[in-house]
Design an enzyme around this catalytic site. Structure first.
Site, PDB file in Angstrom:
ATOM      1  N   GLU A  49       0.870  -1.172   0.000  1.00  0.00           N
ATOM      2  CA  GLU A  49       0.000   0.000   0.000  1.00  0.00           C
ATOM      3  C   GLU A  49       0.906   1.221   0.000  1.00  0.00           C
ATOM      4  O   GLU A  49       1.785   1.351   0.854  1.00  0.00           O
ATOM      5  CB  GLU A  49      -0.896   0.026   1.240  1.00  0.00           C
ATOM      6  CG  GLU A  49      -1.972  -1.037   1.254  1.00  0.00           C
ATOM      7  CD  GLU A  49      -2.805  -0.996   2.529  1.00  0.00           C
ATOM      8  OE1 GLU A  49      -2.580  -0.097   3.365  1.00  0.00           O
ATOM      9  OE2 GLU A  49      -3.675  -1.860   2.693  1.00  0.00           O
ATOM     10  N   ASP A  60      -5.676   9.469   9.696  1.00  0.00           N
ATOM     11  CA  ASP A  60      -4.361   8.962  10.064  1.00  0.00           C
ATOM     12  C   ASP A  60      -3.914   9.453  11.430  1.00  0.00           C
ATOM     13  O   ASP A  60      -4.208  10.580  11.829  1.00  0.00           O
ATOM     14  CB  ASP A  60      -3.329   9.369   9.003  1.00  0.00           C
ATOM     15  CG  ASP A  60      -3.607   8.727   7.664  1.00  0.00           C
ATOM     16  OD1 ASP A  60      -3.821   7.506   7.652  1.00  0.00           O
ATOM     17  OD2 ASP A  60      -3.634   9.430   6.643  1.00  0.00           O
TER      18      ASP A  60
END
Length: 269
Positions: A49, A60
């Site tokens: 990824e 995040d």
């Protein structure tokens, strides 16, 4: 069969889970990031990824927010991220690459242009964290029409009423976020993950990868006994943050990847 389907099918035949590694494109700089990207498969990464840096990475945690900041300060753009995939594909035609990030940079780049260039570069899948199924027409539909898998996130709060809608147009694999919250936060219990995977399998035949909070080879092995894929991101990104040079960043990330791969590969023996 897509590269992702092929990889998960091969690993299923081998009787083991996939190690899915996340790094942010352009962190700590373009050249070192490309070295890391090119080195991950040999270090044991089965799927990669690659984060697309964005100025507002709301899903995040601190580690990946800082990675995004380092990449943006080093001049990383979406065009450069696609170029990085092109350069990776010169030598590697088998390891699947999934671009992960937010819709805004793609929208600004132009969806049609992005899908065409991503396909040409050798991108295999997309994870767009802020684009729910209700907006499939914007990106998921054109991406899948071009042969790029569109991977959905599911969480502990995705209930049985919502799951079919989330999974309906998913392809490649399902990414189960084992802890509600931002990336890198905590880690789920084995019992919780076992129950969650059983629930997901009632709704889909796609491979199920589990991530968020996996930092050590031991944790990776525990998840590898249960899931089709083990996703590790923040732990790798932390190695870049802690490094005092680009060379050290490359070496430390690849060393941790090797240790994680050993954990994953030995999990079901």
């Amino acid at each position: 069969m897509s590269r992702l389907e092929q990889r998960f099918a091969e690993l299923k035949a081998e009787g083991r889970s996939a190690l899915v590694t996340f790094v942010t494109a352009g962190d700590p700089g373009y050249d070192a990031s490309l070295q890391i990207l090119k080195g991950l498969p040999a270090a044991g990464a089965d799927v990669i990824e690659l984060g697309m840096p964005f100025t507002d990475p709301m899903a995040d945690g601190v580690a990946i927010q800082l990675a995004t900041l380092r990449a943006l300060e080093a001049g990383q753009t979406l065009a450069k991220t696609l170029q990085m995939v092109r350069e990776f594909r010169v030598d590697n035609h088998t390891t699947p690459i999934v671009l992960m990030g937010y819709y805004n940079p793609i929208h600004r780049f132009g969806v049609e242009k992005f899908v065409a260039e991503a396909k040409q570069a050798g991108v295999d899948g997309l994870i767009i964290v802020d684009l729910p199924p209700e907006h499939d027409a914007e990106l998921a539909t054109p991406a899948q029409a071009a042969g790029i898998d569109f991977i959905r996130l599911t969480t502990p709060t995705t209930d049985d009423a919502r799951l079919p809608r989330v999974l309906e147009r998913s392809s490649g694999f399902v990414y189960y976020v084992s802890v509600a919250g931002v990336t890198g936060a905590g880690s789920a219990t084995t019992e919780h993950v076992t129950e969650a995977i059983a629930r997901l399998r009632r709704h889909t035949d796609l491979p199920i990868s589990v991530g968020f909070g996996i930092r050590t080879p031991e944790q990776a092995a525990n998840i590898a006994r249960l899931a089709d894929g083990v996703v590790v991101g923040s732990a790798l990104v932390d190695k870049i943050a802690q490094a005092t040079s680009a060379d050290q960043a490359v070496n430390d990330v690849l060393s941790l990847c090797s240790a994680l791969a050993e954990g994953v590969r030995g999990a079901r023996r």
